[in-house]
Design an enzyme around this catalytic site. Structure first.
Site, PDB file in Angstrom:
ATOM      1  N   THR A   1      71.197  37.227  31.397  1.00 61.01           N
ATOM      2  CA  THR A   1      71.321  36.780  30.006  1.00 61.01           C
ATOM      3  C   THR A   1      70.342  37.498  29.086  1.00 61.01           C
ATOM      4  O   THR A   1      69.369  38.101  29.545  1.00 61.01           O
ATOM      5  CB  THR A   1      71.059  35.256  29.882  1.00 61.01           C
ATOM      6  OG1 THR A   1      69.703  35.001  30.253  1.00 61.01           O
ATOM      7  CG2 THR A   1      71.990  34.458  30.773  1.00 61.01           C
ATOM      8  N   CYS A   2      70.585  37.378  27.763  1.00 61.56           N
ATOM      9  CA  CYS A   2      69.732  38.026  26.769  1.00 61.56           C
ATOM     10  C   CYS A   2      68.573  37.117  26.395  1.00 61.56           C
ATOM     11  O   CYS A   2      68.344  36.835  25.221  1.00 61.56           O
ATOM     12  CB  CYS A   2      70.542  38.360  25.531  1.00 61.56           C
ATOM     13  SG  CYS A   2      71.852  39.511  25.898  1.00 61.56           S
ATOM     14  N   ASP A   3      67.876  36.603  27.375  1.00 63.33           N
ATOM     15  CA  ASP A   3      66.704  35.778  27.115  1.00 63.33           C
ATOM     16  C   ASP A   3      65.607  36.272  28.045  1.00 63.33           C
ATOM     17  O   ASP A   3      65.817  36.383  29.259  1.00 63.33           O
ATOM     18  CB  ASP A   3      67.029  34.302  27.402  1.00 63.33           C
ATOM     19  CG  ASP A   3      65.923  33.381  26.925  1.00 63.33           C
ATOM     20  OD1 ASP A   3      64.725  33.723  27.124  1.00 63.33           O
ATOM     21  OD2 ASP A   3      66.226  32.328  26.355  1.00 63.33           O
TER      22      ASP A   3
ATOM     23  N   ASN B   1      75.221  32.531  26.497  1.00 61.21           N
ATOM     24  CA  ASN B   1      75.674  33.932  26.425  1.00 61.21           C
ATOM     25  C   ASN B   1      77.124  34.088  26.899  1.00 61.21           C
ATOM     26  O   ASN B   1      77.554  35.175  27.250  1.00 61.21           O
ATOM     27  CB  ASN B   1      74.805  34.850  27.293  1.00 61.21           C
ATOM     28  CG  ASN B   1      73.714  35.555  26.498  1.00 61.21           C
ATOM     29  OD1 ASN B   1      72.920  36.276  27.076  1.00 61.21           O
ATOM     30  ND2 ASN B   1      73.650  35.382  25.197  1.00 61.21           N
TER      31      ASN B   1
END
Ligand SMILES: *Cc1c(COP(=O)(O)O)cnc(C)c1O
Length: 376
Positions: A323-325, A366
């Site tokens: 994910t984009c975290d 996401n």
């Protein structure tokens, strides 16, 4: 690691990470608890993995259930359990949920303060209640120390309060912390429990039950003592602190019942380095903290990770999710050894992931779907 799961995975063609649970392992684990502590009722902690097949099997085997919410109570009832096999074990409940549980037939409730006793007395008059006491969680890899329970010195007062409200002051509970590696952790808690029993007896209230909680470990990277060693240590502690007046006891295993029954298959999405001079590879999987591996928080739980290339040369790497975290990094402080030959598209097996994975996975962070689960 079971052959049945590997066979199932060889036939699976769908894309995306998945958890596979082997019911035979759950059965063996349940029978090990039942055999080791024959006079103790098992209340499976539903939050560890509420898959209907697991609940059904445990109903058949004679288990009872520790539920923390109305939906969990309903899942257990749907699996065929009668309400006398359910404990509403959450100390934090809305009054209308207590009323709903009472309507559904539940008659055993946890609490840890007077305000919660007031709610229970209004919404579920006359039921049995047990008071949770604080426990320091030392020795546990996933401690549950501060949030639940009152100081043992406060417990007699809140139990007496419940008694005055017409509830049955039935007993005490504690949780020594999840993934508890120290088999002696129950000793200290049982010492406090015995003192509370004594104090209340002097006030004319006789408690009947001690809920010994969960904490029984699954086998991750480190070896853990078998259930029998825990059972023996608990029995010795009961004898030591209660003499020949051992109360009724229950246990609430979650992780210890289902943890090693499950295995996740995931895929390598990317392998890269952060600079030309950086030695460390970053291995990105299609599963991370939001896809079910939340217990890697602070690298607390260290799952065994296997690949088909484990015979090749190994080198340390950072393992992260898709994910984009930026918190979605699984292991960095203590890097994992993975084969140098590992390639994008390779499958990895994450072992002992039967507990606290599907229930922790986000619905669509996401856009990634929640962790798929199969029970065989
Ligand atoms: C989560 C929980 C359990 C299960 O704990 P494990 O360490 O997984 O065995 C048992 N009892 C209560 C009250 C819990 O909240």
């Amino acid at each position: 690691m079971t052959e049945r799961i590997l066979k199932f995975l060889r036939r699976r063609s769908e894309d995306g990470p998945c958890l596979v649970i082997d019911l035979e392992v759950v059965r063996d684990n349940y029978l090990a608890f039942a055999k080791t502590l024959p006079d103790t009722r098992v209340f499976y902690a539903v939050k560890a993995n509420p898959a209907p097949e697991i609940l059904k099997l445990l109903v058949e085997l004679g288990s009872s259930f520790d539920a923390a919410s109305i939906p969990e109570i309903e899942m257990v009832l749907a699996a065929g359990a009668t309400p006398d096999r359910i404990s509403y074990g959450n100390t934090i409940k809305k009054e209308r949920d207590i009323a709903r549980a009472y309507t559904l037939g539940v008659r055993l409730f946890a609490f840890d303060c007077e305000a919660e006793a007031d709610k229970i007395a209004r919404a579920a008059p006359g039921v049995k209640v047990f008071c949770r006491i604080l426990c320091d969680g030392n020795g546990a890899e996933w401690p549950l120390s501060r949030k639940f329970g009152c100081a043992p010195e406060m417990a007699p007062r809140v139990l007496e309060h419940a008694h005055r409200l017409g509830l049955v002051a039935y007993g005490l509970s504690f949780h020594v912390g999840s993934q508890q590696n120290n088999v002696k952790a129950w000793d200290k808690a049982l010492k406090s429990a015995a003192a509370v029993f004594k104090d209340l007896a002097e006030r004319g209230i006789n408690l009947s039950m001690v809920n010994l909680g969960g904490g029984f470990p699954a086998r991750y990277l480190k070896d853990v003592p078998p259930v029998k060693v825990y059972g023996n240590a608990i029995f010795r502690a009961l004898r030591k602190h209660f003499g020949n007046r051992i109360p009724e006891t229950i246990i609430e295993p979650g992780r210890g019942l289902v943890g090693d029954a499950g295995m996740i298959e995931a895929e390598v999405v990317l392998i890269s380095k952060k600079s030309d001079t950086d030695e460390m590879r970053w291995v990105y999987l299609d599963i991370g903290k939001f896809g079910g591996l939340a217990e890697t928080m602070d690298e607390a739980i260290r799952y065994p990770i296997r690949t088909k290339k484990d015979q090749d040369e190994l080198a340390p790497c950072v393992i992260a999710g898709p994910t984009c975290d930026s918190v979605d990094v699984l292991y960095e402080k203590t890097p994992y050894l993975l084969p140098v030959s590992l390639a994008i598209g390779d499958k990895v097996l994450i072992e002992a992931t039967g507990a606290y994975t599907t229930t922790y996975s986000a619905v669509a962070f996401n856009g990634f779907p929640p962790l798929k689960s199969y029970v065989i």
